[in-house]
Design a protein around this motif. Structure first.
Motif, mmCIF file in Angstrom:
data_model
loop_
_atom_site.group_PDB
_atom_site.id
_atom_site.type_symbol
_atom_site.label_atom_id
_atom_site.label_comp_id
_atom_site.label_asym_id
_atom_site.label_seq_id
_atom_site.Cartn_x
_atom_site.Cartn_y
_atom_site.Cartn_z
ATOM 1 N N PRO A 22 0.796 -1.232 0.000
ATOM 2 C CA PRO A 22 0.000 0.000 0.000
ATOM 3 C C PRO A 22 0.828 1.282 0.000
ATOM 4 O O PRO A 22 0.508 2.232 -0.722
ATOM 5 N N GLN A 23 1.897 1.313 0.802
ATOM 6 C CA GLN A 23 2.722 2.530 0.848
ATOM 7 C C GLN A 23 3.462 2.755 -0.461
ATOM 8 O O GLN A 23 3.562 3.886 -0.935
ATOM 9 N N LEU A 26 1.106 4.176 -2.958
ATOM 10 C CA LEU A 26 0.892 5.614 -2.736
ATOM 11 C C LEU A 26 2.038 6.433 -3.322
ATOM 12 O O LEU A 26 1.828 7.467 -3.955
ATOM 13 N N CYS A 29 1.718 6.379 -7.048
ATOM 14 C CA CYS A 29 0.619 7.253 -7.485
ATOM 15 C C CYS A 29 1.112 8.694 -7.578
ATOM 16 O O CYS A 29 0.848 9.387 -8.563
ATOM 17 N N ALA A 30 1.825 9.138 -6.564
ATOM 18 C CA ALA A 30 2.362 10.503 -6.575
ATOM 19 C C ALA A 30 3.368 10.675 -7.705
ATOM 20 O O ALA A 30 3.334 11.666 -8.442
ATOM 21 N N GLU A 44 2.760 14.402 0.699
ATOM 22 C CA GLU A 44 1.614 13.908 -0.082
ATOM 23 C C GLU A 44 1.070 12.582 0.439
ATOM 24 O O GLU A 44 -0.133 12.352 0.403
ATOM 25 N N THR A 45 1.956 11.704 0.881
ATOM 26 C CA THR A 45 1.535 10.352 1.251
ATOM 27 C C THR A 45 1.359 10.171 2.758
ATOM 28 O O THR A 45 0.749 9.195 3.184
ATOM 29 N N CYS A 95 -9.298 4.519 -9.217
ATOM 30 C CA CYS A 95 -9.384 5.926 -8.811
ATOM 31 C C CYS A 95 -10.398 6.692 -9.653
ATOM 32 O O CYS A 95 -10.725 7.823 -9.331
#
Length: 100
Positions: A22-23, A26, A29-30, A44-45, A95
């Motif tokens: 999950p991290q 993230l 994604c950024a 951001e995360t 998303c």
């Protein structure tokens, strides 16, 4: 042919294992929206700096991200073209939009 496929499957499974967190998702994604400094990624995360360092090291070791140094600041970006394609698909399905 089956042996070659088995070798490739092993490599792909390792690659996907690097993404399956999950991290790290993230972070990716950024980064799919463009280069980010470590400080920007943390903001951001909301991932703790020590964890961020470990995740970025894992992504770097897997050849998924790369960085450039600007004085004392590290700027990360996605270096593997397949990751950009995967992130676009994940954005669409999970998303509801494509990355910018």
């Amino acid at each position: 042919m089956a042996e070659a496929m088995a070798e490739k499957a092993e490599g792909v499974a390792g690659f996907l294992k690097g993404l399956a967190n999950p991290q790290r998702l993230l972070i990716l994604c950024a980064l799919s929206e463009g280069e980010r400094s470590v400080g920007e990624l943390i903001a951001e995360t909301r991932i703790a700096p020590t964890s961020m360092s470990q995740h970025l090291a894992k992504l770097k070791a897997e050849g998924i991200v790369d960085f450039r140094r600007d004085h004392r600041t590290l700027h990360y970006s996605i270096s593997h073209p397949a990751v950009m394609e995967l992130m676009a698909v994940l954005y669409i399905h999970f998303c509801g939009r494509q990355p910018s």
